[in-house]
Scaffold this active site. Structure first.
Site, short mmCIF file in Angstrom:
data_model
loop_
_atom_site.label_atom_id
_atom_site.label_comp_id
_atom_site.label_asym_id
_atom_site.label_seq_id
_atom_site.Cartn_x
_atom_site.Cartn_y
_atom_site.Cartn_z
N SER A 95 0.88 -1.68 0.03
CA SER A 95 -0.44 0.13 0.06
C SER A 95 0.66 1.31 0.42
CB SER A 95 -1.03 -0.07 1.00
OG SER A 95 -0.02 -0.11 2.34
N LYS A 96 0.33 2.59 0.12
CA LYS A 96 1.09 3.72 -0.45
C LYS A 96 1.59 3.62 1.05
CE LYS A 96 -1.27 7.10 -3.15
NZ LYS A 96 -2.28 6.67 -3.25
#
Ligand code: GLU
Length: 489
Positions: free
Chosen positions: A254-255
């Site tokens: 994820s980010k």
């Protein structure tokens, strides 16, 4: 039978690295089998879908070289290839009506609050939530009167009773789902849009998709889709659920692990060939264990049965290494074309003043220094730096008087070098090492400082040849004269 696969992104964000991996595996399966790969845009979530995201997806595919055989831009016999356009033709409603008339679906008038209450009650009982199906019992009359009153409704699939649902996944093997745990689910939402599970089956069915290759996060949807394929009389495709891509901490990428959008990697100066090679290794391995493989080698070796079940860790260090390997294989012209867009205007201008051949040679000289193309300005600075920057560099370099004999010897070599190519310079450097008995670092470092003001940088002999004999002589003399004026540095 021709393999027909589809890549079905939802344009609700920029192209994610995991989504691109899904596109790649579909594309590879099609190429390996001489099959067909279509792109279908799943834009039924009108609030979150955006044409700019769709464009970003197309751009990412183009950049990676994943040409599609059918799609919104390519056309094809099974179009339209955007679900919003398919919905506008009344397609999904028609299949919804078919299931209604077969008694396999019903109108559900439950409000969100009604469903929340049911969900909370199930939570309270510590039971998994399954929709009660209470609207299934409504009489035709009741349904008609609610419809006439304008009460919003969804169309729900009535999950057939019977045994378990079996999925024989190409990657994950056999998985059995308990039908009891699958409540009746929405086919058409109250705004008239199809649900994901419904649209995907209607489309995969009508598009004659033979293999559904997608992320493992869709496994729980698959039993619903299998039931729909069967009820609608479509032949059920084979499924292959790809392992998740994980961050270094083994949680879903994820980010917070860093860049996840393909645009970011392109902007960092990853070569598309390198990313192509890297992405295929996220879940797949070559039968011969080789990792650096070009596109054709990957296409010929690819098969779904070499895709692993376990999550694949996205290792930026490895991508960086691989990108470096690909950069080093480029010839000077191609490297220049890739590097130029990563240079600030002032540097582009400075390099162009070297003339075309030296400019190309300068860029080629940094090939071994690059992991990302964004590293290029740092290493090319040596060719565009002004005199003041050079002198400041020398002064802060820690060069000592004991280095001066080496510098002086090198000046002698340069002055008598009539060809002044990187080869002649290399042999001069070699002979200084041999004659002085010093190690390579002890010779290279002071000479590098004395010609460039830097303690590290690209291939030394190439730097020196590109800077040119007169600049190099001038700099070496300055360093030596400075020593005699200051008596030390
Ligand atoms: N639109 C879905 C997604 O982006 C596609 C899933 C599928 O391939 O069925 O996740």
């Amino acid at each position: 039978m021709t393999v027909r696969v589809r890549f079905a992104p939802s344009p609700t964000g920029n192209l994610h690295i995991g989504t691109l991996r899904t596109a790649l595996f579909n594309w590879l399966l099609a190429k390996h089998t001489n099959g067909v790969v279509a792109i279908r845009i799943e834009d039924t979530d009108l609030a979150r879908s955006d044409a700019a995201y769709e464009e970003n997806i197309f751009e990412g595919l183009r950049w990676l070289g994943l040409g599609m055989d059918e799609g919104p831009l390519e056309g094809g016999a099974f179009g339209p290839y955007r679900q919003s356009e398919r919905n506008a033709t009344g397609l999904y409603a028609q299949y919804g009506d078919r299931l209604l008339s077969m008694g396999q679906a019903y109108r559900c008038f439950c409000t969100d609050q009604d469903l929340d209450q049911e969900r909370q009650a199930a939570d309270h009982r510590k039971q998994p939530y399954v929709y009660s199906g209470k609207c299934k019992g409504l009489s035709d009359h009741e349904v008609r009167s609610k419809v006439d009153q304008g009460i919003p409704y969804t169309i729900k699939f009535s999950v057939p009773t019977g045994g378990d649902i079996h999925l024989s996944d190409i990657i994950r093997g056999d998985i059995v789902f308990d039908r009891q745990l699958i409540g009746d689910f929405v086919l058409i939402k109250s705004d008239g849009m199809p649900s994901y599970n419904f649209a995907v089956v209607v489309d995969d069915g009508l598009m004659n998709v033979t293999h559904v290759v997608r992320g493992e996060d869709h496994i729980s949807n698959t039993p619903k889709q299998i039931m729909l394929f069967e009820c609608l009389g479509f032949s059920t495709p084979q499924f292959a659920h790809l392992p998740m891509i994980l961050g270094p901490d083994k949680s879903k990428l994820s980010k917070r692990h860093g860049a996840t959008s393909v645009t970011d990697y392109k902007a960092q100066g990853i070569l598309s060939d390198a990313l192509f090679n890297y992405l295929v290794l996220l879940g797949w391995s070559s039968p011969d264990g080789q990792e650096l493989l070009n596109r054709d080698e990957i296409i010929s070796r690819f098969s779904l049965d070499r895709v692993s079940k376990s999550g694949a860790v996205f290792d930026i260090k490895k991508l960086k290494w691989m990108n470096g390997q690909y950069i080093r294989r480029l010839d000077s012209e191609v490297l220049q074309r890739h590097v130029m867009p990563f240079l600030p205007q002032s540097m582009q201008h400075g390099l162009s003043e070297l003339g075309a051949d030296r400019q190309r040679a300068a860029i080629y000289s940094i090939r071994d220094n690059l992991d990302f193309l964004t590293d290029a300005p740092e290493f090319l600075d040596v060719y565009v730096m002004g005199d003041a920057e050079f002198k400041l560099g020398v002064e802060s370099s820690g060069i000592t008087t004991s280095d001066l004999p080496t510098i002086s010897q090198f000046l002698g070599c340069v002055e008598t070098d009539t060809v002044f190519t990187s080869t002649s310079i290399d042999s001069a450097l070699g002979s200084i090492i041999l004659n002085s008995g010093l190690n390579k670092g002890k010779v290279f470092k002071p000479i590098r400082i004395a010609v460039s003001g830097k303690t590290s940088g690209p291939h030394l002999a190439e730097v020196i040849a590109i800077l040119g004999k007169s600049v190099v002589i001038e700099r070496l003399r300055w360093v030596l004269s400075r020593q005699s004026i200051n008596g030390g540095m």
